[in-house]
Structure formats: structure tokens, C-alpha cells
Design a protein around this motif. Structure first.
Motif, PDB file in Angstrom:
ATOM      1  N   HIS A 104       4.316 -36.775  13.333  1.00 28.13           N
ATOM      2  CA  HIS A 104       2.945 -36.619  13.828  1.00 28.13           C
ATOM      3  C   HIS A 104       2.050 -35.828  12.880  1.00 28.13           C
ATOM      4  N   ARG A 105       2.662 -35.095  11.951  1.00 22.22           N
ATOM      5  CA  ARG A 105       1.889 -34.234  11.055  1.00 22.22           C
ATOM      6  C   ARG A 105       2.662 -34.088   9.749  1.00 22.22           C
ATOM      7  N   ILE A 106       1.933 -33.948   8.643  1.00 21.53           N
ATOM      8  CA  ILE A 106       2.539 -33.735   7.332  1.00 21.53           C
ATOM      9  C   ILE A 106       1.870 -32.521   6.712  1.00 21.53           C
ATOM     10  N   GLY A 107       2.658 -31.476   6.480  1.00 21.00           N
ATOM     11  CA  GLY A 107       2.141 -30.277   5.830  1.00 21.00           C
ATOM     12  C   GLY A 107       2.352 -30.385   4.325  1.00 21.00           C
ATOM     13  N   ILE A 108       1.274 -30.286   3.555  1.00 20.10           N
ATOM     14  CA  ILE A 108       1.336 -30.333   2.096  1.00 20.10           C
ATOM     15  C   ILE A 108       1.209 -28.898   1.594  1.00 20.10           C
ATOM     16  N   THR A 109       2.204 -28.451   0.829  1.00 19.87           N
ATOM     17  CA  THR A 109       2.276 -27.054   0.414  1.00 19.87           C
ATOM     18  C   THR A 109       2.479 -26.925  -1.090  1.00 19.87           C
ATOM     19  N   VAL A 110       2.199 -25.717  -1.606  1.00 17.29           N
ATOM     20  CA  VAL A 110       2.494 -25.394  -2.993  1.00 17.29           C
ATOM     21  C   VAL A 110       3.112 -24.005  -3.016  1.00 17.29           C
ATOM     22  N   THR A 111       4.202 -23.865  -3.767  1.00 16.29           N
ATOM     23  CA  THR A 111       4.858 -22.568  -3.924  1.00 16.29           C
ATOM     24  C   THR A 111       4.993 -22.246  -5.413  1.00 16.29           C
ATOM     25  N   ILE A 112       5.178 -20.956  -5.705  1.00 10.88           N
ATOM     26  CA  ILE A 112       5.432 -20.526  -7.075  1.00 10.88           C
ATOM     27  C   ILE A 112       6.934 -20.313  -7.208  1.00 10.88           C
ATOM     28  N   HIS A 113       7.568 -21.079  -8.086  1.00  2.89           N
ATOM     29  CA  HIS A 113       9.011 -20.997  -8.288  1.00  2.89           C
ATOM     30  C   HIS A 113       9.373 -19.628  -8.881  1.00  2.89           C
ATOM     31  N   ASP A 114      10.366 -18.962  -8.282  1.00  4.10           N
ATOM     32  CA  ASP A 114      10.825 -17.643  -8.730  1.00  4.10           C
ATOM     33  C   ASP A 114       9.695 -16.624  -8.833  1.00  4.10           C
ATOM     34  N   ALA A 115       8.758 -16.677  -7.890  1.00  8.15           N
ATOM     35  CA  ALA A 115       7.576 -15.809  -7.930  1.00  8.15           C
ATOM     36  C   ALA A 115       7.931 -14.323  -7.931  1.00  8.15           C
ATOM     37  N   GLN A 116       8.881 -13.935  -7.079  1.00 10.41           N
ATOM     38  CA  GLN A 116       9.246 -12.519  -7.012  1.00 10.41           C
ATOM     39  C   GLN A 116       9.841 -12.025  -8.319  1.00 10.41           C
ATOM     40  N   GLN A 117      10.796 -12.776  -8.850  1.00 11.49           N
ATOM     41  CA  GLN A 117      11.461 -12.378 -10.091  1.00 11.49           C
ATOM     42  C   GLN A 117      10.474 -12.325 -11.261  1.00 11.49           C
ATOM     43  N   ARG A 118       9.483 -13.201 -11.248  1.00 15.00           N
ATOM     44  CA  ARG A 118       8.516 -13.279 -12.344  1.00 15.00           C
ATOM     45  C   ARG A 118       7.260 -12.431 -12.082  1.00 15.00           C
ATOM     46  N   ASN A 119       7.215 -11.788 -10.915  1.00 18.12           N
ATOM     47  CA  ASN A 119       6.059 -10.963 -10.546  1.00 18.12           C
ATOM     48  C   ASN A 119       4.770 -11.792 -10.576  1.00 18.12           C
ATOM     49  N   GLN A 120       4.795 -12.957  -9.910  1.00 22.11           N
ATOM     50  CA  GLN A 120       3.658 -13.868  -9.886  1.00 22.11           C
ATOM     51  C   GLN A 120       3.194 -14.102  -8.456  1.00 22.11           C
ATOM     52  N   ASN A 121       1.917 -14.433  -8.308  1.00 21.35           N
ATOM     53  CA  ASN A 121       1.354 -14.734  -6.996  1.00 21.35           C
ATOM     54  C   ASN A 121       0.121 -15.614  -7.175  1.00 21.35           C
ATOM     55  N   PHE A 122      -0.431 -16.081  -6.060  1.00 21.91           N
ATOM     56  CA  PHE A 122      -1.583 -16.985  -6.123  1.00 21.91           C
ATOM     57  C   PHE A 122      -2.876 -16.279  -6.509  1.00 21.91           C
ATOM     58  N   GLY A 123      -2.868 -14.957  -6.589  1.00 22.32           N
ATOM     59  CA  GLY A 123      -4.003 -14.247  -7.149  1.00 22.32           C
ATOM     60  C   GLY A 123      -4.156 -14.520  -8.632  1.00 22.32           C
ATOM     61  N   GLN A 124      -3.095 -15.020  -9.265  1.00 18.30           N
ATOM     62  CA  GLN A 124      -3.100 -15.358 -10.683  1.00 18.30           C
ATOM     63  C   GLN A 124      -3.306 -16.855 -10.911  1.00 18.30           C
ATOM     64  N   VAL A 125      -3.603 -17.582  -9.848  1.00 23.22           N
ATOM     65  CA  VAL A 125      -3.822 -19.027  -9.920  1.00 23.22           C
ATOM     66  C   VAL A 125      -5.291 -19.299  -9.610  1.00 23.22           C
ATOM     67  N   SER A 126      -5.907 -20.166 -10.387  1.00 21.92           N
ATOM     68  CA  SER A 126      -7.308 -20.494 -10.161  1.00 21.92           C
ATOM     69  C   SER A 126      -7.495 -22.008 -10.151  1.00 21.92           C
ATOM     70  N   TYR A 162      -2.571 -35.525   9.916  1.00 23.80           N
ATOM     71  CA  TYR A 162      -2.025 -35.625  11.263  1.00 23.80           C
ATOM     72  C   TYR A 162      -2.527 -36.871  11.974  1.00 23.80           C
ATOM     73  N   ARG A 163      -1.680 -37.325  12.906  1.00 25.78           N
ATOM     74  CA  ARG A 163      -2.012 -38.514  13.696  1.00 25.78           C
ATOM     75  C   ARG A 163      -3.049 -38.160  14.756  1.00 25.78           C
ATOM     76  N   HIS A 164      -3.964 -39.081  14.950  1.00 23.54           N
ATOM     77  CA  HIS A 164      -4.921 -38.996  16.048  1.00 23.54           C
ATOM     78  C   HIS A 164      -4.993 -40.405  16.633  1.00 23.54           C
ATOM     79  N   GLY A 165      -4.197 -40.635  17.673  1.00 27.33           N
ATOM     80  CA  GLY A 165      -4.046 -41.995  18.185  1.00 27.33           C
ATOM     81  C   GLY A 165      -3.311 -42.831  17.154  1.00 27.33           C
ATOM     82  N   THR A 166      -3.923 -43.927  16.735  1.00 27.45           N
ATOM     83  CA  THR A 166      -3.304 -44.778  15.714  1.00 27.45           C
ATOM     84  C   THR A 166      -3.798 -44.458  14.311  1.00 27.45           C
TER      85      THR A 166
END
Length: 193
Positions: A104-126, A162-166
Motif C-alpha cells: 500500500h505504500r513505498i518508502g524511499i530512503t537514503v542513508t550514509i554508509h558507515d556514517a558513525q565510523q566516518r563521522n558523517q551526517n546529512f548536515g554535510q550533504v547538499s 502510496y495507494r489511493h483507491g486504484t
């Protein structure tokens, strides 16, 4: 004509585009000059959800190690490990005609691989964005630019279809999590040990 959306906005996909069967979900981003000395590797994923908003299992999770689910209903076109270049950094194709009725729904996501180990976050993404393209015509239906609202987050729900009827609709989400992929998996009902 491309429609630009803001966070929280919703738009119909298939009702106003009745020929839309195969949509390309293109995701792109740049990294800021400060990278902490490590390369960035952002990864797009899709969570296919039942009517309760949860994935039933790993068979409902599309990512770089599970590129296709439900006979090609959702296909990840491959992992881009450095995000270099213009345009889409990663893409997923969604075939609405193959989507199981229980999704009924598809969540599209983005993650930073090994973010903790590399000390990275989305504040560094533009310049992060998602766009929906009709594969048949090549027309860009919509675009959502995420903006610069992130700081410590290491995972983002970019949008949901997400689905809304058909018909299928698109919602611009832009919601961040600070615990990476495991936080997204828990949010969508998968046990991420």
C-alpha cells in the motif's frame, strides 16, 4: 512541465498521468567541501509496506544487496559509491502494474554508509533531491528538493508513494533519523540487528 514540491506536499501520480506504468525514482546529492577526510557513500533504499505501514520481511526491502523484489515491481539500478557527477546518483524503477495488491505504500530512503565510523551526517550533504520520471516518455513528472534542514541525521525518508483507491500518489517527506539504516528498518517494521 515539472512540478516542484515542498516538504509535506502530496500529488497524484497515476490519475493525472494515466499512461504511467513504469516510474523512475531518481535521487541525487552533493557533499559539502568538509568531509572529515573520508569518502561519502550514500545509499538509496525502498521499503514496501502493507496497509499497517510495515514491511512484512526482507522480501519487502530493496537496497544495493537486494536489487529487485516482487518479480520486478521495484528494481534498484545499482550502488553509486561516490555520488560524483551531475544528475541522479542512484535510481529505482517502480512498475505499478507488477505491484502486489498487499503493498500500500513505498518508502524511499537514503542513508550514509558507515556514517558513525566516518563521522558523517546529512548536515554535510547538499542539493539532495528526488524526481519522478515516466520511463516511457522521459518526462520528469515532479521534483522535490530536500533543502538544508539536516544536521546530525544519518538517514532520511525522502518520499513515500502510496495507494489511493486504484491510483498512486506521491508525498514529499524529508524526515531525518540519527541512527542510520537501523532506525529506518525499525520505523518500517523490520528487525535490524
Amino acid at each position: 512541465m515539472t512540478i516542484s514540491l515542498s516538504k509535506g506536499q502530496r500529488i497524484d501520480l497515476t490519475k493525472t498521468n494515466p499512461e504511467l506504468r513504469l516510474a523512475i525514482i531518481g535521487l541525487g546529492w552533493d557533499t559539502n567541501k568538509y568531509t572529515g577526510g573520508e569518502a561519502f557513500d550514500l545509499d538509496a533504499s525502498a521499503f514496501l509496506l502493507n496497509e499497517n505501514g510495515k514491511a512484512s520481511g526482507i522480501e519487502d526491502f530493496v537496497f544495493y544487496n537486494n536489487l529487485s523484489v516482487h518479480s520486478g515491481a521495484v528494481v534498484h539500478t545499482g550502488d553509486n559509491r561516490d555520488g560524483q557527477g551531475d544528475g541522479d546518483d542512484e535510481q529505482m524503477k517502480i512498475d505499478f502494474s507488477k505491484m502486489p495488491s498487499g503493498i500500500h505504500r513505498i518508502g524511499i530512503t537514503v542513508t550514509i554508509h558507515d556514517a558513525q565510523q566516518r563521522n558523517q551526517n546529512f548536515g554535510q550533504v547538499s542539493n539532495a533531491f528526488v524526481r519522478v520520471v515516466d520511463e516511457r516518455t522521459g518526462n520528469v513528472i515532479l521534483r522535490f528538493d530536500l533543502g538544508e534542514d539536516f544536521s546530525v541525521e544519518t538517514a532520511v525518508i525522502v518520499c513515500e508513494l502510496y495507494r489511493h483507491g486504484t491510483d498512486w500518489k506521491f508525498q514529499a517527506v524529508g524526515s531525518g533519523f540519527s541512527s542510520g539504516l537501523s532506525a529506518l528498518a525499525r520505523h518500517y517494521g523490520l528487525d535490524a540487528k
